[in-house]
Design a protein around this motif. Structure first.
Motif, PDB file in Angstrom:
ATOM      1  N   ALA A  95       0.752   7.461  -5.119  1.00 46.40           N
ATOM      2  CA  ALA A  95       0.152   6.593  -4.105  1.00 46.40           C
ATOM      3  C   ALA A  95      -1.289   6.250  -4.461  1.00 46.40           C
ATOM      4  O   ALA A  95      -1.727   5.098  -4.311  1.00 46.40           O
ATOM      5  CB  ALA A  95       0.219   7.269  -2.740  1.00 46.40           C
ATOM      6  N   HIS A  98      -1.386   3.827  -7.392  1.00 45.91           N
ATOM      7  CA  HIS A  98      -1.038   2.488  -6.910  1.00 45.91           C
ATOM      8  C   HIS A  98      -2.239   1.844  -6.223  1.00 45.91           C
ATOM      9  O   HIS A  98      -2.581   0.678  -6.485  1.00 45.91           O
ATOM     10  CB  HIS A  98       0.146   2.591  -5.946  1.00 45.91           C
ATOM     11  CG  HIS A  98       0.599   1.276  -5.398  1.00 45.91           C
ATOM     12  ND1 HIS A  98       0.030   0.696  -4.277  1.00 45.91           N
ATOM     13  CD2 HIS A  98       1.575   0.408  -5.805  1.00 45.91           C
ATOM     14  CE1 HIS A  98       0.634  -0.448  -4.015  1.00 45.91           C
ATOM     15  NE2 HIS A  98       1.563  -0.655  -4.934  1.00 45.91           N
ATOM     16  N   GLU A  99      -2.898   2.589  -5.347  1.00 41.29           N
ATOM     17  CA  GLU A  99      -4.066   2.065  -4.636  1.00 41.29           C
ATOM     18  C   GLU A  99      -5.174   1.671  -5.610  1.00 41.29           C
ATOM     19  O   GLU A  99      -5.769   0.592  -5.501  1.00 41.29           O
ATOM     20  CB  GLU A  99      -4.567   3.118  -3.657  1.00 41.29           C
ATOM     21  CG  GLU A  99      -5.816   2.703  -2.886  1.00 41.29           C
ATOM     22  CD  GLU A  99      -6.348   3.818  -2.000  1.00 41.29           C
ATOM     23  OE1 GLU A  99      -7.400   3.612  -1.364  1.00 41.29           O
ATOM     24  OE2 GLU A  99      -5.719   4.896  -1.949  1.00 41.29           O
ATOM     25  N   THR A 128       3.600   3.851  -2.276  1.00 42.19           N
ATOM     26  CA  THR A 128       2.542   4.226  -1.332  1.00 42.19           C
ATOM     27  C   THR A 128       2.888   5.474  -0.536  1.00 42.19           C
ATOM     28  O   THR A 128       2.006   6.065   0.094  1.00 42.19           O
ATOM     29  CB  THR A 128       2.251   3.072  -0.367  1.00 42.19           C
ATOM     30  OG1 THR A 128       3.463   2.698   0.318  1.00 42.19           O
ATOM     31  CG2 THR A 128       1.707   1.854  -1.104  1.00 42.19           C
TER      32      THR A 128
END
Length: 310
Positions: A95, A98-99, A128
């Motif tokens: 997550a 990805h961010e 996420t």
């Protein structure tokens, strides 16, 4: 530094699980922006002198490239306008990766909307929502890349002995394997599909024509050690019984393909020759049992400065 490093699966597995998701995220950005090419070749990644790259990704006003650098352990996003942004690779959750990646895309002005869940896995948990702490062992990642470079060299040489349609040597992020594929030139029966979290139309387009495909895994997918594989689609009835002249290769009934352990190649007196022997033998298995026109398709291995015979 050895050209054929030791990549034990127990050490690779935690880093590989994390890196697999990161590669899918970056691959999905490329997929979202690149016009479809035969057999999903527009979505793959490529080995470089420092890691893996997307190659150029087309944009509206500028193009982009994303690179994993396994020497400096960074992810770098670049645009053709000269902008760049990078982040360190470390023990990041999927997550958080990805961010951070979406943030890098926005910093260079690249589109940041792409499919948000993995493919070819039994459970497609959105990126996420994958918040468990990640594991990134620098040595494991570096040695995996070094192995890819060595395999890429042999796969590329192998392809010089084929005159028909063939794929680039590229990494499919869905299954995390470096692969190379030859085509007979004939259409194949429709693939039945059913690969987890992969749309059947994608699978059927990928296997629209007869193939002999070989590749390399660092482990996983039924093989808990690094290994090479080779299969044919459609699979001729006598394919599995073809005599493979390699002492450590075997046919896996479970996987439906020939397997050669990476450690067998790594430990050989001439690793490149050992791998090339497996590639040639398993291609012969597919081509001979599948009745390919080998006289028209085959040629001598390419050599520097020497044109192919015509």
């Amino acid at each position: 530094m050895t050209k054929w490093p030791d990549i034990p699966y127990a050490r690779w597995r935690p880093t590989g699980a994390c890196l697999h998701m990161w590669l899918q995220i970056v691959g999905k950005f490329r997929l979202s922006q690149t016009p479809w090419m035969n057999h999903s070749w527009q979505a793959t990644l490529y080995a470089t002198s420092r890691g893996l790259t997307t190659g150029l990704i087309p944009g509206v006003e500028e193009d982009y490239a994303v690179d994993f650098d396994f020497l400096s352990h960074e992810l770098i996003v670049r645009s053709t306008s000269g902008k760049s942004a990078e982040m360190a690779l470390g023990d990041l959750s999927v997550a958080r990766f990805h961010e951070n990646f979406v943030g890098l895309l926005r910093m260079v002005g690249a589109p940041s909307d792409f499919h948000g869940a993995p493919n070819e896995l039994p459970t497609a948990t959105p990126f996420t929502q994958q918040t468990d702490p990640g594991v990134y062992d620098r040595d494991a990642a570096h040695d995996f890349w070094r192995a890819l470079v060595s395999v890429h060299s042999v796969f590329s040489h192998f392809q010089t002995s084929f005159l028909g349609k063939s794929s680039p040597v590229h990494l499919f992020w869905g299954s995390l394997d470096l692969a190379v594929t030859r085509f007979s030139g004939r259409a194949a029966p429709a693939h039945p599909g059913g690969i987890p979290n992969l749309p059947d139309p994608v699978t059927r387009e990928a296997y629209s024509h007869e193939v002999s495909s070989a590749g390399f895994w660092a482990g996983g997918g039924g093989i808990d050690y690094p290994a090479f594989y080779s299969y044919a689609y459609p699979t001729p009835d006598s394919f599995k019984d073809y005599p493979i002249d390699h002492e450590d290769a075997f046919y896996s009934e479970e996987l439906g393909e020939f397997i050669l352990p990476y450690d067998s190649v790594r430990g050989a007196a001439d690793p490149a020759a050992s791998l090339l022997k497996f590639l040639n033998a398993t291609y012969s298995a597919a081509a001979d049992t599948g009745d390919w026109d080998r006289e028209a398709l085959d040629c001598d291995l390419g050599q520097p400065t020497i044109p192919r015979r015509v």
